[in-house]
Write a protein that holds these residues in place. Structure first.
Motif, PDB file in Angstrom:
ATOM      1  N   GLN A  16       0.828  -1.207   0.000  1.00 53.84           N
ATOM      2  CA  GLN A  16       0.000   0.000   0.000  1.00 53.84           C
ATOM      3  C   GLN A  16       0.865   1.261   0.000  1.00 53.84           C
ATOM      4  O   GLN A  16       0.548   2.235  -0.688  1.00 53.84           O
ATOM      5  CB  GLN A  16      -0.935  -0.005   1.212  1.00 53.84           C
ATOM      6  CG  GLN A  16      -2.029  -1.031   1.115  1.00 53.84           C
ATOM      7  CD  GLN A  16      -2.889  -1.086   2.355  1.00 53.84           C
ATOM      8  OE1 GLN A  16      -2.583  -0.491   3.387  1.00 53.84           O
ATOM      9  NE2 GLN A  16      -3.987  -1.832   2.279  1.00 53.84           N
ATOM     10  N   LEU A  20       0.888   4.274  -2.822  1.00 54.85           N
ATOM     11  CA  LEU A  20       0.784   5.708  -2.537  1.00 54.85           C
ATOM     12  C   LEU A  20       1.892   6.495  -3.224  1.00 54.85           C
ATOM     13  O   LEU A  20       1.648   7.565  -3.790  1.00 54.85           O
ATOM     14  CB  LEU A  20       0.831   5.950  -1.031  1.00 54.85           C
ATOM     15  CG  LEU A  20      -0.423   5.592  -0.247  1.00 54.85           C
ATOM     16  CD1 LEU A  20      -0.173   5.774   1.245  1.00 54.85           C
ATOM     17  CD2 LEU A  20      -1.599   6.413  -0.691  1.00 54.85           C
ATOM     18  N   TRP A  48      -4.632  11.247  -2.069  1.00 52.33           N
ATOM     19  CA  TRP A  48      -4.413  10.264  -1.016  1.00 52.33           C
ATOM     20  C   TRP A  48      -5.609   9.997  -0.103  1.00 52.33           C
ATOM     21  O   TRP A  48      -5.806   8.848   0.287  1.00 52.33           O
ATOM     22  CB  TRP A  48      -3.202  10.653  -0.181  1.00 52.33           C
ATOM     23  CG  TRP A  48      -1.905  10.305  -0.825  1.00 52.33           C
ATOM     24  CD1 TRP A  48      -1.687  10.029  -2.146  1.00 52.33           C
ATOM     25  CD2 TRP A  48      -0.647  10.198  -0.187  1.00 52.33           C
ATOM     26  NE1 TRP A  48      -0.367   9.773  -2.351  1.00 52.33           N
ATOM     27  CE2 TRP A  48       0.303   9.868  -1.170  1.00 52.33           C
ATOM     28  CE3 TRP A  48      -0.214  10.360   1.111  1.00 52.33           C
ATOM     29  CZ2 TRP A  48       1.641   9.685  -0.883  1.00 52.33           C
ATOM     30  CZ3 TRP A  48       1.122  10.182   1.394  1.00 52.33           C
ATOM     31  CH2 TRP A  48       2.036   9.841   0.413  1.00 52.33           C
ATOM     32  N   LEU A  52      -6.391   6.335   0.988  1.00 56.35           N
ATOM     33  CA  LEU A  52      -6.056   5.950   2.356  1.00 56.35           C
ATOM     34  C   LEU A  52      -7.258   5.375   3.097  1.00 56.35           C
ATOM     35  O   LEU A  52      -7.106   4.435   3.887  1.00 56.35           O
ATOM     36  CB  LEU A  52      -5.480   7.153   3.117  1.00 56.35           C
ATOM     37  CG  LEU A  52      -4.060   7.526   2.740  1.00 56.35           C
ATOM     38  CD1 LEU A  52      -3.681   8.857   3.355  1.00 56.35           C
ATOM     39  CD2 LEU A  52      -3.080   6.447   3.147  1.00 56.35           C
ATOM     40  N   ASP A 108      -5.392  14.953   4.418  1.00 57.37           N
ATOM     41  CA  ASP A 108      -4.159  14.309   3.963  1.00 57.37           C
ATOM     42  C   ASP A 108      -3.322  13.853   5.148  1.00 57.37           C
ATOM     43  O   ASP A 108      -2.902  12.696   5.224  1.00 57.37           O
ATOM     44  CB  ASP A 108      -3.312  15.266   3.113  1.00 57.37           C
ATOM     45  CG  ASP A 108      -3.952  15.620   1.789  1.00 57.37           C
ATOM     46  OD1 ASP A 108      -4.785  14.831   1.305  1.00 57.37           O
ATOM     47  OD2 ASP A 108      -3.609  16.684   1.249  1.00 57.37           O
ATOM     48  N   PHE A 112      -3.300   9.859   6.685  1.00 63.28           N
ATOM     49  CA  PHE A 112      -2.004   9.205   6.571  1.00 63.28           C
ATOM     50  C   PHE A 112      -1.545   8.716   7.944  1.00 63.28           C
ATOM     51  O   PHE A 112      -1.079   7.577   8.096  1.00 63.28           O
ATOM     52  CB  PHE A 112      -0.970  10.155   5.959  1.00 63.28           C
ATOM     53  CG  PHE A 112       0.360   9.519   5.720  1.00 63.28           C
ATOM     54  CD1 PHE A 112       0.532   8.587   4.708  1.00 63.28           C
ATOM     55  CD2 PHE A 112       1.447   9.834   6.514  1.00 63.28           C
ATOM     56  CE1 PHE A 112       1.757   7.979   4.488  1.00 63.28           C
ATOM     57  CE2 PHE A 112       2.682   9.243   6.305  1.00 63.28           C
ATOM     58  CZ  PHE A 112       2.836   8.312   5.287  1.00 63.28           C
ATOM     59  N   TRP A 115      -3.672   5.723   8.912  1.00 62.87           N
ATOM     60  CA  TRP A 115      -3.275   4.529   8.159  1.00 62.87           C
ATOM     61  C   TRP A 115      -2.026   3.895   8.763  1.00 62.87           C
ATOM     62  O   TRP A 115      -1.947   2.679   8.903  1.00 62.87           O
ATOM     63  CB  TRP A 115      -3.057   4.913   6.699  1.00 62.87           C
ATOM     64  CG  TRP A 115      -2.487   3.827   5.864  1.00 62.87           C
ATOM     65  CD1 TRP A 115      -3.109   2.677   5.475  1.00 62.87           C
ATOM     66  CD2 TRP A 115      -1.176   3.785   5.318  1.00 62.87           C
ATOM     67  NE1 TRP A 115      -2.251   1.928   4.713  1.00 62.87           N
ATOM     68  CE2 TRP A 115      -1.061   2.581   4.599  1.00 62.87           C
ATOM     69  CE3 TRP A 115      -0.094   4.642   5.349  1.00 62.87           C
ATOM     70  CZ2 TRP A 115       0.093   2.224   3.925  1.00 62.87           C
ATOM     71  CZ3 TRP A 115       1.051   4.294   4.686  1.00 62.87           C
ATOM     72  CH2 TRP A 115       1.142   3.091   3.979  1.00 62.87           C
TER      73      TRP A 115
END
Length: 127
Positions: A16, A20, A48, A52, A108, A112, A115
């Motif tokens: 993953q 990205l 993203w 995500l 964003d 992130f 994740w």
């Protein structure tokens, strides 16, 4: 040959991450084109958040009993409301455009971070 769950979760996480970077690299290459740059003012990270969200769902549903998407979205939208209230009080000339740009940039960073946290949690849970 038996593959342990933590190896699968780790491999999924790194694949993953690679995806990205590929998406960001593709947007950087597109931005070098003068026609694309003049028509669309977009940053590589702007793609993203939806990716995500999908990755958080995939990595958490494979590694846990269910997806972490509801928890992530509730915290994400709650923090967005806090940022909106803060912007209303600090900027009397707030427009929809300014808010949504801030919201997307905040998304964003927050998604992130979520994740990464979910990925690490799933990997350690599988140990």
């Amino acid at each position: 040959m038996h593959v342990s769950p933590w190896m699968t979760a780790t491999a999924t996480f790194f694949v993953q991450l690679l995806i990205l970077f590929i998406v960001a690299g593709f947007i950087v290459v597109l931005r070098k084109n003068q026609f694309f740059r003049s028509k669309v003012k977009i940053k590589p990270l702007d793609f993203w958040p939806p990716i995500l969200l999908y990755f958080i769902h995939e990595i958490s549903k494979n590694g846990l009993s269910g997806s972490f998407i509801p928890e992530v979205v509730i915290v994400w939208l709650g923090l967005t409301l806090i940022v909106l209230i803060w912007q209303i009080f600090t900027n009397p000339h707030l427009t929809y455009r300014k808010f949504f740009v801030t919201f997307w940039r905040f998304s964003d960073l927050f998604l992130f971070f979520c994740w990464i946290v979910v990925g690490i949690y799933v990997i350690f849970e599988a140990l």
